[in-house]
Design a protein around this motif. Sequence first.
Motif, PDB file in Angstrom:
ATOM      1  N   GLY A 291     -21.442  74.681-118.769  1.00  0.00           N
ATOM      2  CA  GLY A 291     -21.955  74.528-120.128  1.00  0.00           C
ATOM      3  C   GLY A 291     -22.514  75.822-120.690  1.00  0.00           C
ATOM      4  N   GLY A 292     -23.269  76.559-119.849  1.00  0.00           N
ATOM      5  CA  GLY A 292     -23.854  77.803-120.328  1.00  0.00           C
ATOM      6  C   GLY A 292     -22.800  78.805-120.753  1.00  0.00           C
ATOM      7  N   ALA A 293     -21.777  78.995-119.921  1.00  0.00           N
ATOM      8  CA  ALA A 293     -20.740  79.979-120.235  1.00  0.00           C
ATOM      9  C   ALA A 293     -19.965  79.598-121.485  1.00  0.00           C
ATOM     10  CB  ALA A 293     -19.791  80.118-119.047  1.00  0.00           C
ATOM     11  N   VAL A 294     -19.676  78.309-121.650  1.00  0.00           N
ATOM     12  CA  VAL A 294     -18.875  77.857-122.791  1.00  0.00           C
ATOM     13  C   VAL A 294     -19.652  77.988-124.094  1.00  0.00           C
ATOM     14  CG1 VAL A 294     -17.796  75.846-123.876  1.00  0.00           C
ATOM     15  CG2 VAL A 294     -17.405  76.319-121.454  1.00  0.00           C
ATOM     16  N   PHE A 295     -20.886  77.476-124.119  1.00  0.00           N
ATOM     17  CA  PHE A 295     -21.591  77.380-125.392  1.00  0.00           C
ATOM     18  C   PHE A 295     -22.351  78.649-125.761  1.00  0.00           C
ATOM     19  CE2 PHE A 295     -21.117  72.905-124.050  1.00  0.00           C
ATOM     20  CZ  PHE A 295     -20.301  72.502-125.106  1.00  0.00           C
ATOM     21  N   LEU A 296     -22.660  79.490-124.780  1.00  0.00           N
ATOM     22  CA  LEU A 296     -23.260  80.778-125.136  1.00  0.00           C
ATOM     23  C   LEU A 296     -22.246  81.665-125.849  1.00  0.00           C
ATOM     24  CD1 LEU A 296     -25.466  81.562-122.012  1.00  0.00           C
ATOM     25  CD2 LEU A 296     -26.257  81.266-124.365  1.00  0.00           C
ATOM     26  N   GLY A 297     -21.001  81.643-125.377  1.00  0.00           N
ATOM     27  CA  GLY A 297     -19.958  82.405-126.065  1.00  0.00           C
ATOM     28  C   GLY A 297     -19.759  81.930-127.492  1.00  0.00           C
ATOM     29  N   GLN A 298     -19.802  80.620-127.688  1.00  0.00           N
ATOM     30  CA  GLN A 298     -19.661  80.052-129.034  1.00  0.00           C
ATOM     31  C   GLN A 298     -20.862  80.435-129.897  1.00  0.00           C
ATOM     32  OE1 GLN A 298     -18.845  75.884-128.986  1.00  0.00           O
ATOM     33  NE2 GLN A 298     -18.621  75.728-131.193  1.00  0.00           N
ATOM     34  N   TYR A 299     -22.046  80.438-129.297  1.00  0.00           N
ATOM     35  CA  TYR A 299     -23.264  80.798-130.041  1.00  0.00           C
ATOM     36  C   TYR A 299     -23.178  82.220-130.579  1.00  0.00           C
ATOM     37  CZ  TYR A 299     -28.037  82.618-130.561  1.00  0.00           C
ATOM     38  OH  TYR A 299     -29.164  83.252-131.026  1.00  0.00           O
ATOM     39  N   PHE A 300     -22.779  83.164-129.723  1.00  0.00           N
ATOM     40  CA  PHE A 300     -22.724  84.554-130.159  1.00  0.00           C
ATOM     41  C   PHE A 300     -21.696  84.776-131.262  1.00  0.00           C
ATOM     42  CE2 PHE A 300     -24.640  85.580-125.890  1.00  0.00           C
ATOM     43  CZ  PHE A 300     -25.820  86.087-126.403  1.00  0.00           C
ATOM     44  N   GLN A 301     -20.616  84.029-131.245  1.00  0.00           N
ATOM     45  CA  GLN A 301     -19.588  84.207-132.276  1.00  0.00           C
ATOM     46  C   GLN A 301     -19.907  83.457-133.561  1.00  0.00           C
ATOM     47  OE1 GLN A 301     -15.241  84.450-130.958  1.00  0.00           O
ATOM     48  NE2 GLN A 301     -16.183  83.507-129.189  1.00  0.00           N
ATOM     49  N   LEU A 302     -20.252  82.172-133.424  1.00  0.00           N
ATOM     50  CA  LEU A 302     -20.370  81.327-134.601  1.00  0.00           C
ATOM     51  C   LEU A 302     -21.763  81.318-135.215  1.00  0.00           C
ATOM     52  CD1 LEU A 302     -18.192  78.292-133.433  1.00  0.00           C
ATOM     53  CD2 LEU A 302     -17.515  80.292-134.768  1.00  0.00           C
ATOM     54  N   ALA A 303     -22.786  81.687-134.448  1.00  0.00           N
ATOM     55  CA  ALA A 303     -24.134  81.740-134.998  1.00  0.00           C
ATOM     56  C   ALA A 303     -24.571  83.173-135.297  1.00  0.00           C
ATOM     57  CB  ALA A 303     -25.136  81.091-134.050  1.00  0.00           C
ATOM     58  N   ARG A 304     -24.028  84.140-134.521  1.00  0.00           N
ATOM     59  CA  ARG A 304     -24.462  85.529-134.698  1.00  0.00           C
ATOM     60  C   ARG A 304     -23.389  86.414-135.309  1.00  0.00           C
ATOM     61  NH1 ARG A 304     -29.506  85.859-131.866  1.00  0.00           N
ATOM     62  NH2 ARG A 304     -29.673  87.855-132.951  1.00  0.00           N
ATOM     63  N   GLY A 305     -22.145  85.916-135.392  1.00  0.00           N
ATOM     64  CA  GLY A 305     -21.085  86.652-136.068  1.00  0.00           C
ATOM     65  C   GLY A 305     -20.461  87.775-135.273  1.00  0.00           C
ATOM     66  N   TYR A 306     -20.599  87.757-133.926  1.00  0.00           N
ATOM     67  CA  TYR A 306     -20.011  88.807-133.105  1.00  0.00           C
ATOM     68  C   TYR A 306     -18.538  88.531-132.840  1.00  0.00           C
ATOM     69  CZ  TYR A 306     -24.721  90.545-132.138  1.00  0.00           C
ATOM     70  OH  TYR A 306     -25.984  91.068-132.262  1.00  0.00           O
ATOM     71  N   ALA A 307     -17.787  89.607-132.616  1.00  0.00           N
ATOM     72  CA  ALA A 307     -16.381  89.483-132.239  1.00  0.00           C
ATOM     73  C   ALA A 307     -16.285  88.967-130.806  1.00  0.00           C
ATOM     74  CB  ALA A 307     -15.681  90.839-132.360  1.00  0.00           C
ATOM     75  N   PRO A 308     -15.110  88.443-130.397  1.00  0.00           N
ATOM     76  CA  PRO A 308     -14.972  87.902-129.038  1.00  0.00           C
ATOM     77  C   PRO A 308     -15.387  88.874-127.936  1.00  0.00           C
ATOM     78  CG  PRO A 308     -13.109  87.231-130.366  1.00  0.00           C
ATOM     79  CD  PRO A 308     -13.916  88.172-131.211  1.00  0.00           C
TER      80      PRO A 308
END
Length: 531
Positions: A291-308
């Motif tokens: 869960g941590g690996a999946v949703f932290l990646g989503q957080y950084f992209q969709l909440a913080r606007g970072y590239a993959p």
Amino acid sequence: MNTPRSLPETGRPSIPRSLSGLLTVLGVTMLSSTIVSVALPQIVGALEGTQSQYTWVVTAALLASTASTPIWGKLADLFDKKRLLQLSIVLFVLSSLLCGFAQTTGQLIAFRVVQGLGMGASQVLVQVIIASLVSPKERGRLNGHIGAVMAVATVGGPLIGGLLADLPGLGWRWCFLVGVPFMLIALVVLSRTLELPDVRRPDTRVDYAGATLIASGVSLLLLWVTFLGDGFAWISWQSGAMVGGSVLLLSLAVWVESRVAQPVVPLHLVMRRETAIAILASAAVGMAMFGGAVFLGQYFQLARGYAPTEAGLLTAPLMLGTMVSATVSGRMVSHSGRVKPYVVTGMVLLTLGFLVLSTVDENTSLAIVCGGMLLMGFGVGMSMQNLVLVVQNSVPLRDIGAASGTVTFFRTLGGTMGVSVLGAFLANRVASNTAEGLSAAGAGPTAGGESAGTLDLEGMPPFLREIVEGAYGSATGDLFLVATAIAVFGLATSLFLPRVRLRDSVDLPPEAAPRESAAGAARDNREPAAD
């Protein structure tokens, strides 16, 4: 009197090469669980998928891996472990190629199911084979390397996936193709160097009924968790039918497992104190790891606007913490022969990490987010493999496959349910937060059209993108608050682990083995009532 088989075999020149092949297989299969996490917005966007399908790309593989893990573990006790491992590698390679060339989200999800079968088989078979070669005490040191490999693969997956998704000429399809050459090399190495004693039983019976009931019951439960809140409500006829059906199937599975000669999940192992506690704690760790690996990646992209790629790099503290703590704690476990202090300490750190992450939103300082990830990584590294070691230390070699498969099964089940439950929770919170944001901005609930329901931030109007980013940021903090409660349960459970000293032999001493395996041996010597 026969002495237990110890460590002379590990000095053979073929053992280090075999271990390198085994660790490669384990690393690649673990990598495939999370390598798509950061690239998922691109993958689902390119294949024109939805938020529900976003979760399914991960869940489909984990579901298949979870449902099949105890079956592969039991087969390892009955048949040639080396041949089973070779079969799992071939299955993984073929399914990875199919995933890499998928044209629709539906195709990708279907191919991920097949890939999950190969993942579940490879992961449990690697641990079973290593347990057949090395004693539990020496395995503590080796578990440090295993934990480091799993950390780099599981937590480093987002970074590798982000780099592949961003590199010109490659793209997201290489998230599925990158592991193929490594698996082929490992297949050649293991075919040439891996030598295992033939411990097959002459009265081999495969528990097809139990395997089918367990896989069906777990799959139905996970399907309910996945669709909950999106397809139907908690209290609905669909929930009643799926939960009731799952309970019925698993109850029948318990009845069958108590009567067959060679059950997939031996109940006398599950009911042991060490195994039962390790199962519950492993479920919490599995939820953290996946869960941590999946949703932290989503957080950084969709909440913080970072590239993959940037999102993958930002998850580095999680990987670093896991790798360092797994390596160090593994050596300390081998030196002391004690494992409980490290498991409990790991669960404490895991809980603290989740608690820190529960405070995040779209504006939280990256230093705080990284601190939470580092604590979370320390916790996973100190507890994950040591919980498997607790169980392996308490059973005879004849049951090592079933025991390892059972613990791995519940750890993966925890991860699968964690991704499903937390994914459904996140989707609901994002939808609610987005609606509130639109209302506060004076816009209607349909503002932005269909783009509000997709993961394509680039295609959204600026005002809508800001609202959606805020919705993901606050929802992620709420998600980790739920994860904190689960970690507290795992911590409380781990406190009841018995204080044991790891043995120096591969198998239980002769005077202990008969007592430990009496129930299993008695079951093997009688005719099954069901099969």
